[in-house]
Design a protein around this motif. Structure first.
Motif, PDB file in Angstrom:
ATOM      1  N   ARG A 183     115.517 -56.611  15.045  1.00 49.92           N
ATOM      2  CA  ARG A 183     116.375 -57.294  16.028  1.00 49.92           C
ATOM      3  C   ARG A 183     115.555 -56.674  17.741  1.00 49.92           C
ATOM      4  N   ASP A 184     117.337 -55.624  17.817  1.00 51.37           N
ATOM      5  CA  ASP A 184     116.392 -54.972  18.466  1.00 51.37           C
ATOM      6  C   ASP A 184     115.803 -53.742  19.262  1.00 51.37           C
ATOM      7  N   VAL A 185     114.637 -53.591  17.963  1.00 49.00           N
ATOM      8  CA  VAL A 185     113.394 -52.930  18.602  1.00 49.00           C
ATOM      9  C   VAL A 185     112.308 -53.815  18.862  1.00 49.00           C
ATOM     10  N   ILE A 186     112.736 -56.060  18.723  1.00 49.34           N
ATOM     11  CA  ILE A 186     111.710 -56.262  19.078  1.00 49.34           C
ATOM     12  C   ILE A 186     112.027 -56.457  20.438  1.00 49.34           C
ATOM     13  N   GLN A 187     113.042 -56.519  19.939  1.00 50.31           N
ATOM     14  CA  GLN A 187     113.550 -57.069  21.795  1.00 50.31           C
ATOM     15  C   GLN A 187     113.538 -55.316  22.865  1.00 50.31           C
ATOM     16  N   ARG A 188     113.658 -54.418  22.356  1.00 53.64           N
ATOM     17  CA  ARG A 188     112.985 -53.449  23.607  1.00 53.64           C
ATOM     18  C   ARG A 188     112.135 -53.115  23.455  1.00 53.64           C
ATOM     19  N   HIS A 189     111.128 -53.581  22.674  1.00 53.80           N
ATOM     20  CA  HIS A 189     110.127 -54.062  23.108  1.00 53.80           C
ATOM     21  C   HIS A 189     108.727 -54.468  23.432  1.00 53.80           C
TER      22      HIS A 189
ATOM     23  N   GLY B 205      98.720 -55.850   9.300  1.00 60.30           N
ATOM     24  CA  GLY B 205      99.691 -56.213  10.114  1.00 60.30           C
ATOM     25  C   GLY B 205     101.131 -56.199  10.733  1.00 60.30           C
ATOM     26  N   PRO B 206     101.328 -54.959  10.608  1.00 59.95           N
ATOM     27  CA  PRO B 206     102.886 -54.596  10.047  1.00 59.95           C
ATOM     28  C   PRO B 206     103.955 -55.069  11.118  1.00 59.95           C
ATOM     29  N   GLY B 207     102.800 -55.228  12.479  1.00 60.29           N
ATOM     30  CA  GLY B 207     103.938 -56.144  14.074  1.00 60.29           C
ATOM     31  C   GLY B 207     105.292 -54.506  14.061  1.00 60.29           C
ATOM     32  N   PRO B 208     106.406 -55.682  13.660  1.00 59.48           N
ATOM     33  CA  PRO B 208     107.557 -53.992  14.396  1.00 59.48           C
ATOM     34  C   PRO B 208     108.244 -53.449  13.274  1.00 59.48           C
ATOM     35  N   GLY B 209     107.144 -53.546  11.792  1.00 63.62           N
ATOM     36  CA  GLY B 209     107.565 -52.932  10.915  1.00 63.62           C
ATOM     37  C   GLY B 209     108.772 -53.435  10.356  1.00 63.62           C
TER      38      GLY B 209
ATOM     39  N   ALA C  11      98.950 -66.643  18.013  1.00 60.27           N
ATOM     40  CA  ALA C  11      97.539 -66.559  17.884  1.00 60.27           C
ATOM     41  C   ALA C  11      97.026 -65.275  16.962  1.00 60.27           C
ATOM     42  N   LEU C  12      98.046 -64.448  17.385  1.00 59.01           N
ATOM     43  CA  LEU C  12      98.762 -64.032  16.144  1.00 59.01           C
ATOM     44  C   LEU C  12      99.214 -64.224  14.582  1.00 59.01           C
ATOM     45  N   GLY C  13      99.588 -65.427  14.097  1.00 59.89           N
ATOM     46  CA  GLY C  13     100.238 -65.283  13.431  1.00 59.89           C
ATOM     47  C   GLY C  13     101.428 -64.248  13.265  1.00 59.89           C
ATOM     48  N   GLN C  14     102.017 -64.580  14.423  1.00 59.38           N
ATOM     49  CA  GLN C  14     103.162 -63.654  14.070  1.00 59.38           C
ATOM     50  C   GLN C  14     104.472 -64.206  13.719  1.00 59.38           C
ATOM     51  N   ASN C  15     104.838 -63.781  12.495  1.00 53.93           N
ATOM     52  CA  ASN C  15     106.311 -64.543  12.054  1.00 53.93           C
ATOM     53  C   ASN C  15     106.438 -63.441  11.130  1.00 53.93           C
ATOM     54  N   PHE C  16     107.654 -62.783  12.083  1.00 48.60           N
ATOM     55  CA  PHE C  16     108.384 -61.545  11.604  1.00 48.60           C
ATOM     56  C   PHE C  16     109.088 -61.731  10.297  1.00 48.60           C
ATOM     57  N   LEU C  17     109.715 -60.882   9.706  1.00 44.69           N
ATOM     58  CA  LEU C  17     110.552 -60.226   9.311  1.00 44.69           C
ATOM     59  C   LEU C  17     112.182 -59.378   9.796  1.00 44.69           C
ATOM     60  N   LEU C  18     112.680 -59.940   9.816  1.00 44.62           N
ATOM     61  CA  LEU C  18     113.727 -58.783  10.160  1.00 44.62           C
ATOM     62  C   LEU C  18     114.416 -58.694   9.047  1.00 44.62           C
ATOM     63  N   ASP C  19     114.735 -58.994   7.285  1.00 49.28           N
ATOM     64  CA  ASP C  19     115.813 -58.591   6.839  1.00 49.28           C
ATOM     65  C   ASP C  19     115.312 -57.752   5.574  1.00 49.28           C
ATOM     66  N   LEU C  20     116.240 -56.342   6.192  1.00 54.50           N
ATOM     67  CA  LEU C  20     115.201 -55.332   5.627  1.00 54.50           C
ATOM     68  C   LEU C  20     115.294 -55.296   3.907  1.00 54.50           C
ATOM     69  N   ASN C  21     116.389 -56.401   3.596  1.00 55.71           N
ATOM     70  CA  ASN C  21     116.367 -56.134   1.922  1.00 55.71           C
ATOM     71  C   ASN C  21     115.349 -57.170   1.452  1.00 55.71           C
ATOM     72  N   LEU C  22     115.091 -58.735   2.057  1.00 56.47           N
ATOM     73  CA  LEU C  22     113.593 -59.133   1.847  1.00 56.47           C
ATOM     74  C   LEU C  22     112.274 -58.526   1.777  1.00 56.47           C
TER      75      LEU C  22
ATOM     76  N   VAL D 251     101.186 -44.301   3.721  1.00 55.60           N
ATOM     77  CA  VAL D 251     100.781 -45.900   4.215  1.00 55.60           C
ATOM     78  C   VAL D 251     100.025 -45.890   5.656  1.00 55.60           C
ATOM     79  N   VAL D 252      99.362 -46.606   5.240  1.00 57.91           N
ATOM     80  CA  VAL D 252      98.206 -46.993   6.445  1.00 57.91           C
ATOM     81  C   VAL D 252      98.519 -48.620   7.192  1.00 57.91           C
ATOM     82  N   ALA D 253      98.230 -48.317   8.407  1.00 56.94           N
ATOM     83  CA  ALA D 253      98.594 -49.641   8.234  1.00 56.94           C
ATOM     84  C   ALA D 253      97.668 -50.338   9.302  1.00 56.94           C
ATOM     85  N   ILE D 254      97.072 -50.953   9.397  1.00 56.31           N
ATOM     86  CA  ILE D 254      96.387 -51.828  10.654  1.00 56.31           C
ATOM     87  C   ILE D 254      96.826 -53.056  11.419  1.00 56.31           C
ATOM     88  N   GLU D 255      97.152 -52.544  12.603  1.00 58.11           N
ATOM     89  CA  GLU D 255      97.988 -54.196  13.867  1.00 58.11           C
ATOM     90  C   GLU D 255      97.145 -53.776  15.102  1.00 58.11           C
TER      91      GLU D 255
END
Ligand code: SAM
Length: 275
Positions: free
Chosen positions: A11-17, A55-59, A24-35, A73-77
């Motif tokens: 949540r902090d990462v998303i806010q800070r950046h 699509g790593p998004g915020p990671g 349009a980019l299908g951005q629905n982020f998962l913030l729960d690292l357990n999930l 890991v090779v991530a394409i964003e």
């Protein structure tokens, strides 16, 4: 609360950046690292693998994959706004994360996969997910360059991927997946697990390639399934008329009164081979 990997909470990462989600980019982020760890664990052991993530998004998922020990890991964003956040993860796991900025639909996945076993893990953007899956199922050679696909889709698409004959969700995608892979539904993820929440439930599916699928030309198989499922409520003698109708069905020893959704993958391959 700090995350277990020592990196800041997402949540902090998303806010800070300033990573406001773009629809349009299908951005629905998962913030729960357990999930995200649960998704990554569905892919099995990662220690020897190169993982490709789309699509790593915020990671969130990237961090789980790395925390579980993936060699590389090779991530394409596609969204350049995410690159600084991903660079922080890369600094935290030196030499283990490579980020490629670009459109996954234009990437030569085989070329970026290196030599070792490749596992593809992704919470896919909904607008390109199915096309990416079809591309991975139809590489130049088979068995493919990947060892497994662990992918999040809208539940409806997930059901189509794992569907067998006599299932309402069975169609072209189910035949293609059933022909070349063992595909299973892993688990569902409710809308409220995402930020922002999508309208529908999502599902994680896991696919592993069948080493020796029934020999069959992809183009013929696609022609047959396209015609048959294009009129799925009609009898095959009607829906397959443009491809030879009753004559084709007789050669393949299939009752012309049956409907597309009752045919097994093996029967579709037989029809394709007689086409
Ligand atoms: N992996 C992150 C997570 O689980 O929270 C984000 C998943 S979000 C559903 C989809 C991601 O794919 C977004 O970060 C979006 O920017 C990215 N994306 C959308 N279209 C893309 C494309 N054509 N190629 C590469 N990435 C894309």
């Amino acid at each position: 609360m700090a995350a277990l990997d020592g990196l800041p909470p997402l949540r902090d990462v998303i806010q800070r950046h300033g990573l406001d989600a773009k629809k349009a980019l299908g951005q629905n982020f998962l913030l729960d690292l357990n999930l995200t760890q649960k998704i990554a664990r569905t892919a099995g052991a990662l220690e020897d693998a190169t993982v490709i993530e789309v699509g790593p998004g915020p990671g969130g998922l990237t961090r789980a994959i790395l925390a579980l020990g993936a060699k590389k890991v090779v991530a394409i964003e596609r969204d350049s706004r995410c690159l600084p956040a991903l660079a922080e993860i890369s600094d935290h796991y030196p030499n283990r994360l490579e980020v490629i900025e670009g459109d996954a639909l234009k990437i030569d996945f085989e070329a970026i996969s290196g030599g070792g076993p490749v596992k593809i893990i992704a919470n896919l953007p909904y607008n390109v997910g199915t096309q990416l899956l079809v591309n991975w199922l139809l590489p130049k050679t088979w068995p493919p360059f990947w060892q497994s696909l662990t992918l999040m889709f809208q539940r409806e698409v997930g059901l189509r991927i794992v569907a067998d004959a006599d299932d309402d969700h069975y169609g072209r995608l189910g035949v293609l997946c059933g022909w070349r892979t063992n595909a299973r539904m892993a688990f569902d993820v409710p809308p409220q697990a995402f930020t922002p929440p999508p309208k529908v439930t999502s599902s994680v599916v896991h696919l592993e390639p069948i080493a020796n699928p029934i020999p069959c030309a992809v183009t013929s198989l696609e022609k047959v399934t396209h015609a048959a499922f294009g009129q799925r409520r009609k009898m095959l003698r009607q829906s397959l008329k443009p491809l030879g109708g009753e004559a084709l069905l007789a050669k393949a020893d299939i009752d012309p009164q049956r409907r597309a959704e009752t045919l097994s993958v093996e029967e579709f391959c037989r029809l394709a081979n007689f086409l």
